[in-house]
Design a protein around this motif. Structure first.
Motif, PDB file in Angstrom:
ATOM      1  N   LYS A   1      61.783  47.901  37.142  1.00  0.00           N
ATOM      2  CA  LYS A   1      62.538  48.689  36.691  1.00  0.00           C
ATOM      3  C   LYS A   1      62.152  49.276  35.187  1.00  0.00           C
ATOM      4  CE  LYS A   1      67.493  49.174  35.549  1.00  0.00           C
ATOM      5  NZ  LYS A   1      68.801  48.432  35.259  1.00  0.00           N
ATOM      6  N   PHE A   2      61.508  50.590  35.416  1.00  0.00           N
ATOM      7  CA  PHE A   2      60.915  51.188  34.250  1.00  0.00           C
ATOM      8  C   PHE A   2      61.287  52.417  33.764  1.00  0.00           C
ATOM      9  CE2 PHE A   2      59.074  52.904  38.141  1.00  0.00           C
ATOM     10  CZ  PHE A   2      58.521  54.171  37.624  1.00  0.00           C
ATOM     11  N   SER A   3      60.765  52.904  32.707  1.00  0.00           N
ATOM     12  CA  SER A   3      60.878  54.263  32.134  1.00  0.00           C
ATOM     13  C   SER A   3      59.604  54.601  31.711  1.00  0.00           C
ATOM     14  CB  SER A   3      61.993  54.178  30.972  1.00  0.00           C
ATOM     15  OG  SER A   3      61.665  53.504  29.887  1.00  0.00           O
ATOM     16  N   VAL A   4      59.539  56.102  31.830  1.00  0.00           N
ATOM     17  CA  VAL A   4      58.205  56.528  31.194  1.00  0.00           C
ATOM     18  C   VAL A   4      58.705  57.628  30.249  1.00  0.00           C
ATOM     19  CG1 VAL A   4      56.283  58.105  32.048  1.00  0.00           C
ATOM     20  CG2 VAL A   4      57.127  56.406  33.562  1.00  0.00           C
ATOM     21  N   ARG A   5      57.898  57.559  28.921  1.00  0.00           N
ATOM     22  CA  ARG A   5      58.260  58.582  27.916  1.00  0.00           C
ATOM     23  C   ARG A   5      57.012  59.221  27.695  1.00  0.00           C
ATOM     24  NH1 ARG A   5      61.195  53.893  24.720  1.00  0.00           N
ATOM     25  NH2 ARG A   5      61.786  52.945  26.550  1.00  0.00           N
ATOM     26  N   GLN A   6      56.855  60.449  27.435  1.00  0.00           N
ATOM     27  CA  GLN A   6      55.799  61.339  26.982  1.00  0.00           C
ATOM     28  C   GLN A   6      55.693  60.940  25.450  1.00  0.00           C
ATOM     29  OE1 GLN A   6      56.388  65.267  26.963  1.00  0.00           O
ATOM     30  NE2 GLN A   6      53.885  65.785  27.117  1.00  0.00           N
ATOM     31  N   THR A   7      54.357  60.601  25.205  1.00  0.00           N
ATOM     32  CA  THR A   7      53.884  60.288  23.771  1.00  0.00           C
ATOM     33  C   THR A   7      53.576  61.479  22.905  1.00  0.00           C
ATOM     34  OG1 THR A   7      51.478  59.642  24.189  1.00  0.00           O
ATOM     35  CG2 THR A   7      53.236  57.937  24.246  1.00  0.00           C
ATOM     36  N   GLY A   8      53.401  61.366  21.570  1.00  0.00           N
ATOM     37  CA  GLY A   8      52.732  62.474  20.853  1.00  0.00           C
ATOM     38  C   GLY A   8      51.524  62.188  20.428  1.00  0.00           C
ATOM     39  N   LEU A   9      50.734  62.840  19.362  1.00  0.00           N
ATOM     40  CA  LEU A   9      49.826  62.440  19.084  1.00  0.00           C
ATOM     41  C   LEU A   9      49.310  61.166  18.643  1.00  0.00           C
ATOM     42  CD1 LEU A   9      46.872  63.597  18.020  1.00  0.00           C
ATOM     43  CD2 LEU A   9      47.829  64.183  15.756  1.00  0.00           C
ATOM     44  N   TRP A  10      50.312  60.364  17.751  1.00  0.00           N
ATOM     45  CA  TRP A  10      50.191  58.979  17.512  1.00  0.00           C
ATOM     46  C   TRP A  10      50.028  57.953  18.553  1.00  0.00           C
ATOM     47  CZ3 TRP A  10      47.888  58.995  13.213  1.00  0.00           C
ATOM     48  CH2 TRP A  10      48.203  59.945  12.048  1.00  0.00           C
ATOM     49  N   GLY A  11      50.829  58.224  19.599  1.00  0.00           N
ATOM     50  CA  GLY A  11      50.898  57.580  20.737  1.00  0.00           C
ATOM     51  C   GLY A  11      49.242  57.524  21.468  1.00  0.00           C
ATOM     52  N   LYS A  12      48.938  58.842  21.485  1.00  0.00           N
ATOM     53  CA  LYS A  12      47.537  58.982  22.273  1.00  0.00           C
ATOM     54  C   LYS A  12      46.647  58.254  21.423  1.00  0.00           C
ATOM     55  CE  LYS A  12      49.008  63.325  24.309  1.00  0.00           C
ATOM     56  NZ  LYS A  12      48.507  64.767  24.563  1.00  0.00           N
ATOM     57  N   LEU A  13      46.436  58.438  20.375  1.00  0.00           N
ATOM     58  CA  LEU A  13      45.670  57.747  19.396  1.00  0.00           C
ATOM     59  C   LEU A  13      45.636  56.399  19.353  1.00  0.00           C
ATOM     60  CD1 LEU A  13      43.539  58.432  17.178  1.00  0.00           C
ATOM     61  CD2 LEU A  13      45.060  58.439  15.279  1.00  0.00           C
ATOM     62  N   ARG A  14      46.919  55.824  19.549  1.00  0.00           N
ATOM     63  CA  ARG A  14      46.956  54.190  19.550  1.00  0.00           C
ATOM     64  C   ARG A  14      46.489  53.922  20.760  1.00  0.00           C
ATOM     65  NH1 ARG A  14      52.659  51.756  18.359  1.00  0.00           N
ATOM     66  NH2 ARG A  14      51.600  50.173  19.040  1.00  0.00           N
ATOM     67  N   TRP A  15      46.553  54.625  21.845  1.00  0.00           N
ATOM     68  CA  TRP A  15      46.065  54.331  23.330  1.00  0.00           C
ATOM     69  C   TRP A  15      44.461  54.396  23.220  1.00  0.00           C
ATOM     70  CZ3 TRP A  15      43.012  56.986  26.929  1.00  0.00           C
ATOM     71  CH2 TRP A  15      42.781  56.260  27.995  1.00  0.00           C
ATOM     72  N   TYR A  16      43.973  55.453  22.834  1.00  0.00           N
ATOM     73  CA  TYR A  16      42.451  55.590  22.672  1.00  0.00           C
ATOM     74  C   TYR A  16      41.756  54.254  21.666  1.00  0.00           C
ATOM     75  CZ  TYR A  16      41.911  60.181  24.717  1.00  0.00           C
ATOM     76  OH  TYR A  16      42.131  61.049  25.633  1.00  0.00           O
ATOM     77  N   LEU A  17      42.547  53.857  20.837  1.00  0.00           N
ATOM     78  CA  LEU A  17      41.987  53.175  19.913  1.00  0.00           C
ATOM     79  C   LEU A  17      42.055  51.699  20.133  1.00  0.00           C
ATOM     80  CD1 LEU A  17      42.583  54.717  16.312  1.00  0.00           C
ATOM     81  CD2 LEU A  17      40.366  54.641  17.563  1.00  0.00           C
ATOM     82  N   GLY A  18      43.304  51.463  21.078  1.00  0.00           N
ATOM     83  CA  GLY A  18      43.609  49.996  21.525  1.00  0.00           C
ATOM     84  C   GLY A  18      43.289  49.840  22.918  1.00  0.00           C
ATOM     85  N   SER A  19      42.773  50.864  23.670  1.00  0.00           N
ATOM     86  CA  SER A  19      42.489  50.368  25.027  1.00  0.00           C
ATOM     87  C   SER A  19      41.179  49.411  25.234  1.00  0.00           C
ATOM     88  CB  SER A  19      41.840  51.744  25.473  1.00  0.00           C
ATOM     89  OG  SER A  19      41.439  51.546  26.885  1.00  0.00           O
ATOM     90  N   PRO A  20      41.574  48.509  26.296  1.00  0.00           N
ATOM     91  CA  PRO A  20      40.622  47.378  26.364  1.00  0.00           C
ATOM     92  C   PRO A  20      39.356  47.911  26.948  1.00  0.00           C
ATOM     93  CG  PRO A  20      42.471  47.390  27.897  1.00  0.00           C
ATOM     94  CD  PRO A  20      42.812  48.423  26.985  1.00  0.00           C
ATOM     95  N   ASP A  21      39.517  49.125  27.472  1.00  0.00           N
ATOM     96  CA  ASP A  21      38.195  49.740  28.309  1.00  0.00           C
ATOM     97  C   ASP A  21      37.199  50.133  27.297  1.00  0.00           C
ATOM     98  OD1 ASP A  21      36.291  50.880  29.882  1.00  0.00           O
ATOM     99  OD2 ASP A  21      37.793  52.258  30.945  1.00  0.00           O
ATOM    100  N   PRO A  22      35.691  49.587  27.008  1.00  0.00           N
ATOM    101  CA  PRO A  22      35.052  49.907  26.208  1.00  0.00           C
ATOM    102  C   PRO A  22      34.358  51.350  26.364  1.00  0.00           C
ATOM    103  CG  PRO A  22      34.195  47.892  27.427  1.00  0.00           C
ATOM    104  CD  PRO A  22      35.419  48.557  28.015  1.00  0.00           C
ATOM    105  N   ALA A  23      34.531  51.982  27.584  1.00  0.00           N
ATOM    106  CA  ALA A  23      34.221  53.373  27.833  1.00  0.00           C
ATOM    107  C   ALA A  23      35.292  54.320  27.059  1.00  0.00           C
ATOM    108  CB  ALA A  23      34.176  53.730  29.195  1.00  0.00           C
ATOM    109  N   VAL A  24      36.526  53.799  26.740  1.00  0.00           N
ATOM    110  CA  VAL A  24      37.546  54.353  26.058  1.00  0.00           C
ATOM    111  C   VAL A  24      37.498  54.280  24.503  1.00  0.00           C
ATOM    112  CG1 VAL A  24      39.880  55.107  25.776  1.00  0.00           C
ATOM    113  CG2 VAL A  24      38.814  55.028  28.143  1.00  0.00           C
ATOM    114  N   HIS A  25      37.851  52.984  24.101  1.00  0.00           N
ATOM    115  CA  HIS A  25      37.713  52.530  22.639  1.00  0.00           C
ATOM    116  C   HIS A  25      36.423  52.660  21.916  1.00  0.00           C
ATOM    117  CE1 HIS A  25      36.696  48.371  23.913  1.00  0.00           C
ATOM    118  NE2 HIS A  25      36.059  48.445  22.753  1.00  0.00           N
ATOM    119  N   LEU A  26      35.285  52.540  22.480  1.00  0.00           N
ATOM    120  CA  LEU A  26      34.421  52.692  21.674  1.00  0.00           C
ATOM    121  C   LEU A  26      33.947  54.049  21.071  1.00  0.00           C
ATOM    122  CD1 LEU A  26      31.809  51.074  20.444  1.00  0.00           C
ATOM    123  CD2 LEU A  26      30.478  51.511  22.544  1.00  0.00           C
TER     124      LEU A  26
END
Length: 129
Positions: free
Chosen positions: A78-103
């Motif tokens: 049972k889930f909800s999906v919410r669009q993120t703003g600039l800070w949410g995108k930045l958090r995803w990019y910097l916190g992603s466990p994928d080295p091809a993204v966070h590096l």
């Protein structure tokens, strides 16, 4: 809020840190959009990359995302999906466990910090003349 059974990612997506979800459940989040996915039953949520899928009856995600949301493969989510703003995108990019993204994201962030530092150190002497 929607409820769908959870499946593993298709074989072509193995090793990728993303969620595949039919467009009818993605709210206004576009393909390759970053969204906040929340398990409404336990309140656990995280920022995820959303891609589409032709099957409207399932949500597809890898083990790591299922673990972070506290859900088992095959269980109903049972889930909800919410669009993120600039800070949410930045958090995803910097916190992603994928080295091809966070590096690259961290390298870009260091470049921005060094640029600002260079401006701070350079502008006062130029403006003082």
């Amino acid at each position: 809020m929607a409820t769908l059974p959870v499946c593993g990612l298709p074989p072509g997506d193995a090793g990728r840190h993303l969620v595949r979800l039919h467009h009818s459940y993605r709210s206004s989040v576009s393909r390759f959009g970053i969204a906040r996915l929340v398990n409404e039953e336990n309140g656990k949520g995280l920022y995820v990359l959303l891609l589409g899928h032709a099957d409207p009856g399932h949500i597809f995600m890898p083990f790591d995302i299922r673990l972070a949301l506290g859900i088992e493969k095959g269980a109903l989510l049972k889930f909800s999906v919410r669009q993120t703003g600039l800070w949410g995108k930045l958090r995803w990019y910097l916190g992603s466990p994928d080295p091809a993204v966070h590096l690259p994201a961290w390298l870009a962030m260091m470049g921005v910090v060094l640029t600002v530092l260079g401006l701070v150190l350079t502008l006062p002497p130029l403006l003082g003349e």
